[in-house]
Write an enzyme that holds these catalytic residues in place. Structure first.
Site, PDB file in Angstrom:
ATOM      1  N   HIS A  32     -61.833  42.889  26.711  1.00 52.73           N
ATOM      2  CA  HIS A  32     -61.173  44.193  26.893  1.00 52.73           C
ATOM      3  C   HIS A  32     -62.227  45.291  27.048  1.00 52.73           C
ATOM      4  O   HIS A  32     -62.104  46.392  26.523  1.00 52.73           O
ATOM      5  CB  HIS A  32     -60.199  44.497  25.736  1.00 52.73           C
ATOM      6  N   SER A  65     -46.840  25.180  48.289  1.00 52.15           N
ATOM      7  CA  SER A  65     -47.721  24.825  47.179  1.00 52.15           C
ATOM      8  C   SER A  65     -47.337  23.443  46.666  1.00 52.15           C
ATOM      9  O   SER A  65     -46.154  23.100  46.657  1.00 52.15           O
ATOM     10  CB  SER A  65     -47.548  25.856  46.058  1.00 52.15           C
ATOM     11  N   GLY A 121     -54.372  32.742  30.790  1.00 55.94           N
ATOM     12  CA  GLY A 121     -55.555  33.570  30.559  1.00 55.94           C
ATOM     13  C   GLY A 121     -56.828  32.986  31.138  1.00 55.94           C
ATOM     14  O   GLY A 121     -57.928  33.374  30.751  1.00 55.94           O
ATOM     15  N   GLU A 157     -54.067  43.185  42.674  1.00 49.06           N
ATOM     16  CA  GLU A 157     -53.556  42.947  41.316  1.00 49.06           C
ATOM     17  C   GLU A 157     -53.037  44.254  40.698  1.00 49.06           C
ATOM     18  O   GLU A 157     -51.978  44.294  40.087  1.00 49.06           O
ATOM     19  CB  GLU A 157     -54.686  42.349  40.458  1.00 49.06           C
ATOM     20  N   ASP A 169     -62.273  39.426  36.185  1.00 44.87           N
ATOM     21  CA  ASP A 169     -61.795  38.108  36.617  1.00 44.87           C
ATOM     22  C   ASP A 169     -62.127  37.836  38.076  1.00 44.87           C
ATOM     23  O   ASP A 169     -62.653  36.773  38.427  1.00 44.87           O
ATOM     24  CB  ASP A 169     -60.277  37.994  36.421  1.00 44.87           C
ATOM     25  N   TYR A 219     -50.886  44.436  27.584  1.00 45.08           N
ATOM     26  CA  TYR A 219     -52.181  44.711  28.218  1.00 45.08           C
ATOM     27  C   TYR A 219     -52.209  46.163  28.718  1.00 45.08           C
ATOM     28  O   TYR A 219     -53.144  46.915  28.451  1.00 45.08           O
ATOM     29  CB  TYR A 219     -52.407  43.731  29.376  1.00 45.08           C
TER      30      TYR A 219
HETATM   31  C1  GLA Z   1     -57.558  40.051  31.614  1.00 44.50           C
HETATM   32  C2  GLA Z   1     -57.884  41.046  32.713  1.00 44.50           C
HETATM   33  C3  GLA Z   1     -59.383  41.352  32.745  1.00 44.50           C
HETATM   34  C4  GLA Z   1     -59.894  41.742  31.366  1.00 44.50           C
HETATM   35  C5  GLA Z   1     -59.416  40.747  30.302  1.00 44.50           C
HETATM   36  C6  GLA Z   1     -59.744  41.193  28.907  1.00 44.50           C
HETATM   37  O1  GLA Z   1     -58.145  38.826  31.906  1.00 44.50           O
HETATM   38  O2  GLA Z   1     -57.478  40.562  33.960  1.00 44.50           O
HETATM   39  O3  GLA Z   1     -59.645  42.359  33.691  1.00 44.50           O
HETATM   40  O4  GLA Z   1     -59.519  43.041  31.043  1.00 44.50           O
HETATM   41  O5  GLA Z   1     -58.028  40.526  30.377  1.00 44.50           O
HETATM   42  O6  GLA Z   1     -61.117  41.203  28.695  1.00 44.50           O
END
Ligand code: GLA
Length: 383
Positions: A32, A65, A121, A157, A169, A219
Site C-alpha cells: 500500500h 478463454s 491478489g 484499471e 502490479d 482498497y
Molecule cells: C493492489 C494494487 C497495487 C498496490 C497493492 C497494495 O495489488 O493493484 O497497486 O496498491 O494492492 O500494495
C-alpha cells in the site's frame, strides 16, 4: 501452450499468429505504498496468462478463454464501456484505451488461458491487461515502449475497470527479470533490478481462498484515507505524497491529522516505505533472515495500523512465525484475503505445506492453496 494452439485452431479455424505470456506477481515488501509515492519490491512469479492471437478481416473482436465458457463477439467501434463483471472487460478496456489514442486496429481472434487464481491478489488483472497491450503493440506495430504499455494498462484499471490501484502490479509484470526483484520508486518511476537470491530457501505462496467481496471498495477507502491524511499534513509540510515524510517529522506533525484512524494509516505508509529501503540492504548483503524479520514487521503493520489483513492471512502468518524453518511471512498485495508469502527452508517446505494446510483448515474451515515460485521474467512472446 500446445493445448492453447490446438484449441485456437479448433475454435477459429487457423493457427494463431503469435502467442504471448505475462506472469502474475507477488510484492516482497512495500505494501500500500505505490499510490503514496514510495518504494515497492515486487517480483514476477511462474503462473500467469497466455494469449494466442491473430488479426481477422471481419472487424470483429472474438474473445474466448479456456477458463470461462462465455465466448464474446464485439464489432470494432470507436469506443466501448465496461461490461459488468465479465472477464473480457480487461482486454476490452485495453482495446478501448488504444482506440482512444487513435491507433487503428483490425478485428482479432483472442484466446486466453490463465493459471493464476483469479482475484487472489497475484495480479491476474494486471497480467491479462499487460499481455493484451503487449500483444497488440507487437501485432499492429504500434511502437509503444514498455512504460507506455504499463501506463495505459494502469489507466485502464483506474478508469475503465474503476479500481484506484497504483502502478506496482502493471510495472512488475511488465519489467520483471528472472531471479530479480524490482525496486521501484513509484513517484519517479526509476527502478533497479535487485538480485533476489533465495539460497537454501523457497518462496512459498499461500492463497487464503477467501472470497474477496469487499476488496475493491476497501482498497478505494484506504486510498481516500491516505489522501485525507496527506491533505492535513500539507497544512505545515511541503510534500507531494506521504512517502516523502520522515518518521520523526511525522511524529512531530501527526496532530495535524486530528483523526486517530487516519494517523494510523499514515504511520503504516511512512514506516513501510522505510522498511523497503532496509529490506533491500539486507538482500544486497545476502542476509535473508533479516529480510524475513522485516516481512513479519510489515505484516504486523498491515494488520494493526493499516487494517487490511484478516483472520485468514493472520492465521497463516502466525503459523509461519512458529514454524521452524520459516524466516519470514506476510500478506502480499491489497489484502482482505488474497495471498500470503513465506520464506521457508527448502527441506522443510513439504512439512510446512502439510502442517499449515491442516492448521488452517481447523481454524478457518477450508483449505488454503499452497505453491512455490521462483522470481521470473516479465511479459514476452512465447516461441
Ligand atoms: C493492489 C494494487 C497495487 C498496490 C497493492 C497494495 O495489488 O493493484 O497497486 O496498491 O494492492 O500494495
Amino acid at each position: 501452450m500446445e493445448k492453447l494452439k490446438e484449441e485456437f485452431e479448433k475454435r477459429f479455424g487457423e493457427q494463431p499468429q503469435q502467442v504471448f505470456f505475462c506472469p502474475g506477481r507477488v510484492n516482497l515488501i512495500g505494501e500500500h505504498i505505490d499510490y503514496n509515492g514510495g518504494r515497492v519490491l515486487p517480483c514476477a512469479i511462474s503462473k500467469g496468462t497466455w494469449l494466442a492471437v491473430s488479426k481477422n478481416r471481419d472487424k470483429i473482436f472474438r474473445f474466448q478463454s479456456l477458463n470461462f465458457s462465455d465466448a464474446v463477439e464485439l464489432h470494432l467501434q470507436q469506443s466501448y464501456s465496461k461490461t459488468g463483471k465479465a472477464w473480457y472487460k480487461y482486454p476490452l478496456g485495453i482495446i478501448n484505451e488504444l482506440l482512444q489514442k487513435e491507433f487503428s486496429l483490425s478485428g482479432l481472434h483472442l484466446l486466453f488461458y490463465g493459471n493464476l487464481p483469479v482475484g487472489a491478489g497475484l495480479s491476474s488483472s494486471a497480467s491479462i491487461e499487460i499481455v493484451t497491450a503487449f500483444a497488440l503493440n507487437e501485432l499492429f506495430g504500434l511502437k509503444l515502449n514498455k512504460l507506455d504499455i504499463v501506463l495505459l494498462s494502469k489507466k485502464t484499471e483506474n478508469e475503465f475497470i474503476g479500481v484506484n490501484c497504483g502502478i506496482m502490479d502493471q510495472f512488475a509484470v511488465a519489467f520483471a527479470e528472472k531471479n530479480k526483484a524490482i525496486l521501484l520508486n513509484c513517484d519517479t518511476l526509476e527502478y533497479e533490478q535487485i538480485h533476489f537470491g533465495l539460497d537454501d530457501y523457497e518462496l512459498v505462496i499461500i492463497n487464503t481462498n477467501k472470497p474477496r467481496t469487499l476488496a475493491d471498495s476497501k482498497y478505494n477507502e484506504r486510498f481516500t484515507e491516505c489522501g485525507r491524511a496527506l491533505k492535513a499534513l500539507k497544512k505545515e509540510l511541503t510534500v507531494n505524497n506521504l512517502c516523502e515524510i520522515q518518521i520523526e517529522t511525522f511524529q512531530q506533525k501527526k496532530h495535524l491529522i486530528g483523526d486517530e484512524i487516519l494517523a494510523k494509516r499514515a504511520l503504516h505508509v511512512i514506516a513501510e516505505n522505510f522498511r523497503v529501503e532496509e529490506a533491500v540492504k539486507h538482500l544486497q548483503n545476502r542476509d535473508l533472515k533479516k529480510f524475513g524479520e522485516l516481512m513479519f514487521s510489515s505484516h504486523d503493520s498491515l494488520r494493526y495500523l493499516y487494517e487490511v489483513s484478516g483472520a485468514e492471512l493472520d492465521t497463516i502468518v502466525e503459523f509461519s512465525k512458529n514454524f521452524d524453518g520459516c524466516i519470514g511471512a506476510r500478506m502480499t498485495g491489497a489484502g482482505f484475503g488474497g495471498c500470503a508469502i513465506a520464506l521457508v527452508k527448502k527441506e522443510r517446505v513439504d512439512e510446512f505445506r502439510r502442517a499449515l494446510s491442516s492448521f488452517y483448515q481447523k481454524k478457518i474451515g477450508y483449505l488454503p492453496e499452497i505453491f512455490s515460485s521462483t522470481a521470473e521474467n516479465g511479459v514476452g512472446e512465447v516461441s
